[in-house]
Design an enzyme around this catalytic site. Structure first.
Site, PDB file in Angstrom:
ATOM      1  N   LEU A  34       0.818  -1.222   0.000  1.00  0.00           N
ATOM      2  CA  LEU A  34       0.000   0.000   0.000  1.00  0.00           C
ATOM      3  C   LEU A  34       0.852   1.273   0.000  1.00  0.00           C
ATOM      4  O   LEU A  34       0.360   2.341   0.356  1.00  0.00           O
ATOM      5  CB  LEU A  34      -1.001   0.004   1.176  1.00  0.00           C
ATOM      6  N   ALA A  75       5.415  -2.207  -8.520  1.00  0.00           N
ATOM      7  CA  ALA A  75       6.628  -1.482  -8.906  1.00  0.00           C
ATOM      8  C   ALA A  75       6.330   0.003  -8.875  1.00  0.00           C
ATOM      9  O   ALA A  75       5.171   0.416  -8.966  1.00  0.00           O
ATOM     10  CB  ALA A  75       7.082  -1.880 -10.316  1.00  0.00           C
ATOM     11  N   ASN A  92      13.167  -1.172  -4.915  1.00  0.00           N
ATOM     12  CA  ASN A  92      11.782  -1.654  -4.974  1.00  0.00           C
ATOM     13  C   ASN A  92      11.549  -2.540  -6.206  1.00  0.00           C
ATOM     14  O   ASN A  92      10.992  -3.635  -6.099  1.00  0.00           O
ATOM     15  CB  ASN A  92      10.823  -0.468  -5.001  1.00  0.00           C
ATOM     16  N   TYR A 141      13.842   3.893 -14.574  1.00  0.00           N
ATOM     17  CA  TYR A 141      12.629   3.073 -14.541  1.00  0.00           C
ATOM     18  C   TYR A 141      12.699   1.971 -15.609  1.00  0.00           C
ATOM     19  O   TYR A 141      12.509   0.782 -15.311  1.00  0.00           O
ATOM     20  CB  TYR A 141      11.394   3.956 -14.761  1.00  0.00           C
ATOM     21  N   LYS A 145      13.162  -2.499 -15.449  1.00  0.00           N
ATOM     22  CA  LYS A 145      12.324  -3.508 -16.110  1.00  0.00           C
ATOM     23  C   LYS A 145      13.166  -4.404 -17.017  1.00  0.00           C
ATOM     24  O   LYS A 145      12.940  -5.621 -17.101  1.00  0.00           O
ATOM     25  CB  LYS A 145      11.207  -2.814 -16.897  1.00  0.00           C
ATOM     26  N   HIS A 189       0.291  11.481 -15.457  1.00  0.00           N
ATOM     27  CA  HIS A 189      -0.206  11.019 -16.753  1.00  0.00           C
ATOM     28  C   HIS A 189      -1.157  12.020 -17.405  1.00  0.00           C
ATOM     29  O   HIS A 189      -1.895  12.733 -16.728  1.00  0.00           O
ATOM     30  CB  HIS A 189      -0.884   9.654 -16.606  1.00  0.00           C
ATOM     31  N   ARG A 281       9.404  17.770 -22.614  1.00  0.00           N
ATOM     32  CA  ARG A 281       9.821  17.107 -21.372  1.00  0.00           C
ATOM     33  C   ARG A 281      11.013  16.212 -21.706  1.00  0.00           C
ATOM     34  O   ARG A 281      10.968  15.487 -22.710  1.00  0.00           O
ATOM     35  CB  ARG A 281       8.654  16.274 -20.830  1.00  0.00           C
ATOM     36  N   GLY A 283      13.444  13.309 -22.232  1.00  0.00           N
ATOM     37  CA  GLY A 283      13.295  11.859 -22.315  1.00  0.00           C
ATOM     38  C   GLY A 283      12.040  11.380 -23.033  1.00  0.00           C
ATOM     39  O   GLY A 283      11.771  10.181 -23.060  1.00  0.00           O
ATOM     40  N   ASP A 284      11.237  12.274 -23.601  1.00  0.00           N
ATOM     41  CA  ASP A 284      10.023  11.845 -24.301  1.00  0.00           C
ATOM     42  C   ASP A 284      10.323  11.507 -25.767  1.00  0.00           C
ATOM     43  O   ASP A 284      10.686  12.401 -26.543  1.00  0.00           O
ATOM     44  CB  ASP A 284       8.983  12.976 -24.292  1.00  0.00           C
TER      45      ASP A 284
HETATM   46  N1  UFG Z   1       2.198  15.045 -21.392  1.00  0.00           N
HETATM   47  C1  UFG Z   1       1.999  16.415 -21.435  1.00  0.00           C
HETATM   48  N2  UFG Z   1       1.715  17.065 -20.272  1.00  0.00           N
HETATM   49  C2  UFG Z   1       1.624  16.416 -19.068  1.00  0.00           C
HETATM   50  C3  UFG Z   1       1.825  15.024 -19.036  1.00  0.00           C
HETATM   51  C4  UFG Z   1       2.108  14.360 -20.221  1.00  0.00           C
HETATM   52  O1  UFG Z   1       2.078  17.030 -22.489  1.00  0.00           O
HETATM   53  O2  UFG Z   1       1.391  17.078 -18.049  1.00  0.00           O
HETATM   54  C5  UFG Z   1       2.515  14.344 -22.639  1.00  0.00           C
HETATM   55  C6  UFG Z   1       3.854  13.646 -22.584  1.00  0.00           C
HETATM   56  O3  UFG Z   1       4.895  14.519 -22.962  1.00  0.00           O
HETATM   57  C7  UFG Z   1       3.642  12.513 -23.567  1.00  0.00           C
HETATM   58  C8  UFG Z   1       2.160  12.187 -23.438  1.00  0.00           C
HETATM   59  O4  UFG Z   1       1.569  13.340 -22.838  1.00  0.00           O
HETATM   60  O5  UFG Z   1       3.885  12.962 -24.865  1.00  0.00           O
HETATM   61  C9  UFG Z   1       1.890  10.996 -22.541  1.00  0.00           C
HETATM   62  O6  UFG Z   1       2.570  11.201 -21.315  1.00  0.00           O
HETATM   63  P1  UFG Z   1       2.333  10.300 -20.018  1.00  0.00           P
HETATM   64  O7  UFG Z   1       3.187  10.874 -18.935  1.00  0.00           O
HETATM   65  O8  UFG Z   1       0.874  10.140 -19.771  1.00  0.00           O
HETATM   66  O9  UFG Z   1       2.880   8.882 -20.479  1.00  0.00           O
HETATM   67  P2  UFG Z   1       4.330   8.487 -21.047  1.00  0.00           P
HETATM   68  O10 UFG Z   1       4.136   8.162 -22.497  1.00  0.00           O
HETATM   69  O11 UFG Z   1       5.360   9.486 -20.723  1.00  0.00           O
HETATM   70  O12 UFG Z   1       4.676   7.256 -20.140  1.00  0.00           O
HETATM   71  C10 UFG Z   1       4.186   5.954 -20.364  1.00  0.00           C
HETATM   72  C11 UFG Z   1       4.095   5.253 -19.018  1.00  0.00           C
HETATM   73  C12 UFG Z   1       5.471   5.102 -18.397  1.00  0.00           C
HETATM   74  C13 UFG Z   1       6.378   4.431 -19.368  1.00  0.00           C
HETATM   75  C14 UFG Z   1       6.399   5.162 -20.690  1.00  0.00           C
HETATM   76  C15 UFG Z   1       7.188   4.405 -21.705  1.00  0.00           C
HETATM   77  O13 UFG Z   1       3.264   5.974 -18.136  1.00  0.00           O
HETATM   78  O14 UFG Z   1       5.368   4.329 -17.219  1.00  0.00           O
HETATM   79  O15 UFG Z   1       5.085   5.293 -21.199  1.00  0.00           O
HETATM   80  O16 UFG Z   1       7.837   5.283 -22.530  1.00  0.00           O
HETATM   81  F1  UFG Z   1       7.654   4.430 -18.892  1.00  0.00           F
END
Ligand code: UFG
Length: 321
Positions: A34, A75, A92, A141, A145, A189, A281, A283-284
């Site tokens: 939890l 995780a 973890n 992260y 994995k 997210h 952001r 790393g995207d």
């Molecule tokens: N985004 C925004 N603004 C926000 C949040 C997200 O513009 O406030 C954008 C991000 O830049 C991305 C898209 O929305 O382009 C989706 O972002 P999320 O954070 O919802 O999801 P991610 O694609 O970054 O992450 C997902 C999983 C991670 C995993 C990753 C693999 O949530 O656990 O995919 O690349 F690591």
């Protein structure tokens, strides 16, 4: 009735998978400390409040009644946090998983379904992404994995373990009956953050509109969490029928841009979504879309609830529960 041990069953994807397992006629026992999950997400009689690092307690749970397979969700999942606090993530996600495997070996439970991620591919060179691309994580992260996928390969070779690694793309949406849903603290997210913007009027920041995509925003493969959950039932069935170890992408093969998600929410919810465009952001990747033909072919899985409007509608219903 076959018993499945679900770690992280109080979390987002784990709680949906637990509902699907029960619907499919399995018995479920949940292990969760939890720390990130929610007590209300699990029936009290199924919950064992145990930390993954506590191997003896895990063994005791596995000895309560025979366990046919483990599904290991527990995780930490926040990419940014993993870069700020790698020890937390390695302890973890990696040490915790190894403790779980040690307990399984001791209790003679040798089938496991593992929550992996598209983050194992980093910035993929081929899209839609096939499972055959090499590991190339760009954050801690994703590395945690990759490490456990490799550990599972070795447990396969040396201890007769059989595993299915499911590499998730963007889990989203909520149980259509709103029995459970997405509830991260803090939330990172896209879809829940856009809902927050609607509720509070404070604009959401969207990360970058200068990517090499048609509208300039990042494209992701949004998969409904109930479809994702059903992939786990398929994976358990596969292992219990004697199937060999596998690694599968779990996505729909369809990509939507951040802008398309904003537009879908405005349309489905019927309200404007306050937002501002900010810088990228770190790393995207521009484009993450799964080739999930292997999962579809081998497990006979296909998405049912992953149309974008359906994702938004179910997530919104849960958000306003
Ligand atoms: N985004 C925004 N603004 C926000 C949040 C997200 O513009 O406030 C954008 C991000 O830049 C991305 C898209 O929305 O382009 C989706 O972002 P999320 O954070 O919802 O999801 P991610 O694609 O970054 O992450 C997902 C999983 C991670 C995993 C990753 C693999 O949530 O656990 O995919 O690349 F690591």
């Amino acid at each position: 009735m076959k018993r499945i041990l679900v770690t992280g069953g109080a979390g987002y994807i784990g709680s949906h998978a637990t509902l699907e397992l029960l619907d499919a006629g399995y018995d479920v026992v949940v292990v969760d400390n939890l720390s990130r999950g929610h007590r209300r997400a699990v029936e009290p009689a199924r919950l064992r409040e145990v930390d993954l690092l506590d191997t003896p307690s895990l063994i005791r749970v596995m000895q309560e009644a025979p366990v046919a397979a483990v599904i290991h969700f527990a995780a930490y999942i926040a990419v940014g946090e993993s870069m700020k606090n790698p020890a937390l993530y390695f302890r973890n996600n990696v040490a915790g998983s190894i403790s779980l495997l040690a307990a399984m070996q001791e209790a003679d439970v040798r089938n496991i379904v593992f929550s992996s991620t598209a983050a194992v591919y980093g910035m993929p060179s081929v899209v839609p992404i096939p499972e055959t691309l090499p590991y190339a994580p760009i954050n801690v992260y994703g590395e945690t994995k990759v490490m456990i996928e490799k550990v599972l390969d070795w447990f396969g070779q040396t201890q007769n373990f059989r595993s299915v690694c499911l590499r998730y793309f963007n889990a989203s949406g909520a149980d259509p009956a709103a029995r459970t849903g997405e509830d991260h603290e803090p939330e990172t997210h896209l879809i829940p953050l856009l809902f927050q913007a609607i509720r509070t009027g404070v604009p959401a920041t969207l990360f970058g509109n200068d990517y090499p995509t048609p509208d300039g925003s990042c494209i992701r493969d949004y998969i409904h969490v109930s479809d994702l959950a059903r992939a786990h039932i398929g994976a358990v069935d596969w292992l219990l029928k004697g199937g060999e170890s596998r690694k599968f992408n779990v996505g729909t093969g369809a990509g939507y841009s951040v802008k398309e998600v904003v537009d879908a929410i405005a349309r489905v919810v019927g309200q404007p979504v306050p937002h501002v465009w900010g810088p990228r952001r770190e790393g995207d990747p521009a484009l993450l879309v799964a080739d999930s033909s292997k999962l579809q072919g081998e497990l006979g899985w296909s998405p049912r609830d992953s149309a974008l409007d359906r994702i938004v509608e179910t997530a919104w219903r849960w958000y306003n529960r």
